[in-house]
Design an enzyme around this catalytic site. Structure first.
Site, PDB file in Angstrom:
ATOM      1  N   HIS A  67       0.828  -1.211   0.000  1.00  0.00           N
ATOM      2  CA  HIS A  67       0.000   0.000   0.000  1.00  0.00           C
ATOM      3  C   HIS A  67       0.862   1.261   0.000  1.00  0.00           C
ATOM      4  O   HIS A  67       2.036   1.242   0.387  1.00  0.00           O
ATOM      5  CB  HIS A  67      -0.933   0.003   1.211  1.00  0.00           C
ATOM      6  CG  HIS A  67      -0.189   0.058   2.524  1.00  0.00           C
ATOM      7  ND1 HIS A  67       0.364   1.217   3.031  1.00  0.00           N
ATOM      8  CD2 HIS A  67       0.106  -0.913   3.417  1.00  0.00           C
ATOM      9  CE1 HIS A  67       0.945   0.964   4.188  1.00  0.00           C
ATOM     10  NE2 HIS A  67       0.813  -0.330   4.448  1.00  0.00           N
TER      11      HIS A  67
ATOM     12  N   GLU B  94      -1.973  -7.303   7.630  1.00  0.00           N
ATOM     13  CA  GLU B  94      -0.597  -7.153   8.124  1.00  0.00           C
ATOM     14  C   GLU B  94      -0.372  -7.992   9.381  1.00  0.00           C
ATOM     15  O   GLU B  94      -1.326  -8.446  10.034  1.00  0.00           O
ATOM     16  CB  GLU B  94      -0.319  -5.672   8.410  1.00  0.00           C
ATOM     17  CG  GLU B  94       1.079  -5.332   8.946  1.00  0.00           C
ATOM     18  CD  GLU B  94       2.226  -5.743   8.025  1.00  0.00           C
ATOM     19  OE1 GLU B  94       2.380  -6.945   7.764  1.00  0.00           O
ATOM     20  OE2 GLU B  94       3.002  -4.849   7.610  1.00  0.00           O
TER      21      GLU B  94
END
Length: 208
Positions: free
Chosen positions: A17, A87
């Site tokens: 990202h 994550e």
């Protein structure tokens, strides 16, 4: 069709990202759902120029907004949300920098070696993250028989996924760099799984 040695024709495109407030400051961002900074949105838009003519058989994206927004701005809005791509859960180290953790412990800390401790969330071991990575690879393997797959996720989890794909110890991820907004490709040479390219930024891809 996959060959007898398990090699498939398609490649795996990895996208970390774009920049967030905490990725800029070095704070560990596991479960905290932060938006992209303007700089992160700009980098994601540049990816759209790189990917304009590329076709993916499947696009999987972490459920966190920083990954989803990156995929949207990169022109790959027709994606599936995949919780396995979230994550690393940093537990008590969520929102804390490596420097702060090292000062607390009294020695240099490295998540790939030292792990995390429970906090508001229980945290994960590196093997927990590697298990999730393997599940993602198992899920997309049939798609790779038809073409390329894109995965939008996060720095540490994608580094572990890379090691898992290469069939090496997940701690190998410690030796990889994956910047915010970067693109990487996992590929193969004959029967050997390889890094096709790694940690390239949009401006570098557009200039090549």
């Amino acid at each position: 069709m996959a060959s007898p040695d398990g090699v498939v024709p398609g490649n795996i495109y990895l996208f970390r990202h774009g920049e967030t407030e905490w990725s800029l400051t070095g704070q560990h961002t596991g479960t905290t759902d932060l938006p992209l900074l303007p700089e992160g949105e700009a980098a994601a838009k540049e990816l759209a120029g790189v990917l304009r003519s590329h076709r993916f058989e499947r696009v999987l994206v972490s459920p966190l907004q920083r990954a989803k927004r990156t995929a949207e701005l990169a022109g790959l809005g027709d994606f599936e949300v995949e919780p396995l791509l979230r994550e690393w859960d940093y537990g008590a180290y969520e929102g804390i920098t490596t420097k702060q953790i090292s000062a607390e412990l009294g020695h240099p800390w490295e998540v790939f070696v030292d792990g995390v401790k429970p906090g508001v969330t229980p945290g994960e071991t590196i093997h927990d993250v590697a298990d999730r990575a393997q599940q993602v690879l198992d899920k997309i393997w049939p798609d790779l028989e038809r073409g390329d797959v894109a995965l939008f996720g996060h720095g540490h989890a994608l580094r572990v996924l890379t090691a898992t794909y290469l069939k090496v110890d997940p701690c190998f991820g410690q030796q990889l760099v994956l910047d915010a907004g970067s693109m990487s490709v996992l590929t193969h040479h004959r029967s050997t799984r390889c890094l096709g390219m790694y940690n390239l930024s949009p401006w570098r891809l557009l200039s090549d």
